[in-house]
Design a protein around this motif. Structure first.
Motif, PDB file in Angstrom:
ATOM      1  N   SER A  53       0.818  -1.219   0.000  1.00  0.00           N
ATOM      2  CA  SER A  53       0.000   0.000   0.000  1.00  0.00           C
ATOM      3  C   SER A  53       0.847   1.262   0.000  1.00  0.00           C
ATOM      4  N   GLN A  54       1.942   1.268   0.760  1.00  0.00           N
ATOM      5  CA  GLN A  54       2.787   2.461   0.819  1.00  0.00           C
ATOM      6  C   GLN A  54       3.475   2.701  -0.518  1.00  0.00           C
ATOM      7  N   GLU A  55       3.908   1.639  -1.158  1.00  0.00           N
ATOM      8  CA  GLU A  55       4.543   1.754  -2.469  1.00  0.00           C
ATOM      9  C   GLU A  55       3.561   2.323  -3.495  1.00  0.00           C
ATOM     10  N   LEU A  56       2.325   1.847  -3.459  1.00  0.00           N
ATOM     11  CA  LEU A  56       1.298   2.352  -4.364  1.00  0.00           C
ATOM     12  C   LEU A  56       0.986   3.817  -4.082  1.00  0.00           C
ATOM     13  N   THR A  57       0.932   4.171  -2.801  1.00  0.00           N
ATOM     14  CA  THR A  57       0.639   5.560  -2.425  1.00  0.00           C
ATOM     15  C   THR A  57       1.737   6.497  -2.902  1.00  0.00           C
ATOM     16  N   ASP A  58       2.990   6.115  -2.685  1.00  0.00           N
ATOM     17  CA  ASP A  58       4.113   6.966  -3.109  1.00  0.00           C
ATOM     18  C   ASP A  58       4.123   7.158  -4.621  1.00  0.00           C
ATOM     19  N   ALA A  59       3.878   6.081  -5.357  1.00  0.00           N
ATOM     20  CA  ALA A  59       3.868   6.178  -6.818  1.00  0.00           C
ATOM     21  C   ALA A  59       2.712   7.054  -7.299  1.00  0.00           C
ATOM     22  N   THR A  60       1.554   6.936  -6.648  1.00  0.00           N
ATOM     23  CA  THR A  60       0.397   7.745  -7.034  1.00  0.00           C
ATOM     24  C   THR A  60       0.651   9.223  -6.756  1.00  0.00           C
ATOM     25  N   VAL A  61       1.238   9.530  -5.615  1.00  0.00           N
ATOM     26  CA  VAL A  61       1.550  10.924  -5.268  1.00  0.00           C
ATOM     27  C   VAL A  61       2.531  11.515  -6.277  1.00  0.00           C
ATOM     28  N   GLN A  62       3.551  10.747  -6.632  1.00  0.00           N
ATOM     29  CA  GLN A  62       4.509  11.231  -7.629  1.00  0.00           C
ATOM     30  C   GLN A  62       3.830  11.457  -8.972  1.00  0.00           C
ATOM     31  N   HIS A  63       2.950  10.550  -9.348  1.00  0.00           N
ATOM     32  CA  HIS A  63       2.232  10.656 -10.621  1.00  0.00           C
ATOM     33  C   HIS A  63       1.375  11.919 -10.648  1.00  0.00           C
TER      34      HIS A  63
END
Length: 245
Positions: free
Chosen positions: A22-32
């Motif tokens: 979940s944290q990996e997905l959140t970080d990638a989404t924020v960067q996107h």
């Protein structure tokens, strides 16, 4: 026999993946989201003066529209390669490429919106003493907003998709997860990252549509007037006549 984990069986839909990453997905989404928002805002800031320059006449419109169209046709790999000596492997490289891709859509829609402003509105504003600057900001731009917002929506949705290409330099947001998952064909990661990209595009489009409706209330009023049934003043019914033989 114990049921195998969906991560082990490499299922497309895997709740365990969503929980553990979940944290990996959140970080990638924020960067996107960050790269998309910055790219679109800079693109709009660059496109606006270019559109004003282009509308001054064919001598300027030809080069501006031609250049932005050519930039849009350059493949992303070639674009990033050309920009690499200037920006290195950084987010600025991806943002600059996305800005250049957004210009053809934004410039053309701004021009179309300004061209659609009725000449009567311009003449009335000039008759009231409006100068060129005030005419642009208080008359032309508000009337051009529907076309400008339409272009902004298209540019935003396309930028959400193109941001994934930034994975070539490690700055692609959700594209990074897709690229990392492809060699081993990690299905859950590919599906989750792809679904989030689609969701971001849909949410961004709906938010901009809501902003457009908020900024252009007169379009809703005119639409409601056009949709309303026309009333006819036929007067009172004629009295019945009785024929007496």
């Amino acid at each position: 026999m114990a049921e195998q984990s969906c991560l082990v069986t490499n299922d497309w839909i895997c709740g365990e993946y969503l929980r553990s990453r979940s944290q990996e997905l959140t970080d990638a989404t924020v960067q996107h989201i960050g790269i998309t928002v910055v790219s679109v805002l800079i693109g709009l800031a660059v496109a606006f003066p270019l559109a004003l320059l282009a509308r001054r006449g064919p001598r300027f419109a030809g080069p501006v529209l031609g250049l932005t169209t050519v930039l849009y046709t350059v493949p992303s790999l070639a674009m990033f390669s050309l920009l690499l000596p200037l920006f290195g492997l950084s987010a600025a490289l991806v943002v600059t490429g996305l800005v250049l891709y957004s210009l053809t859509i934004l410039v053309r829609n701004i021009l179309a919106g300004l061209a659609a402003v009725p000449q009567e509105a311009r003449d009335a504003a000039r008759g009231m003493g409006y100068g060129p600057g005030r005419l642009l900001w208080e008359v032309e731009l508000p009337l051009a907003l529907p076309a400008v917002m339409a272009g902004l929506r298209i540019a935003t949705v396309s930028t959400v998709a193109l941001t994934t290409v930034g994975s070539l330099v490690g700055k692609g947001g959700l594209g990074n997860l897709i690229e990392d998952a492809l060699p081993s064909f990690f299905k859950a990661q590919v599906l989750a990252a792809s679904a989030l990209c689609v969701l971001l595009a849909v949410v961004a489009d709906l938010l901009l549509l809501g902003l457009q409706r908020l900024l252009t209330p007169w379009t809703r009023i005119s639409g409601a007037v056009e949709a309303a049934p026309a009333k006819t003043d036929a007067g009172p019914p004629a009295p019945a006549t009785v024929e007496v033989g």
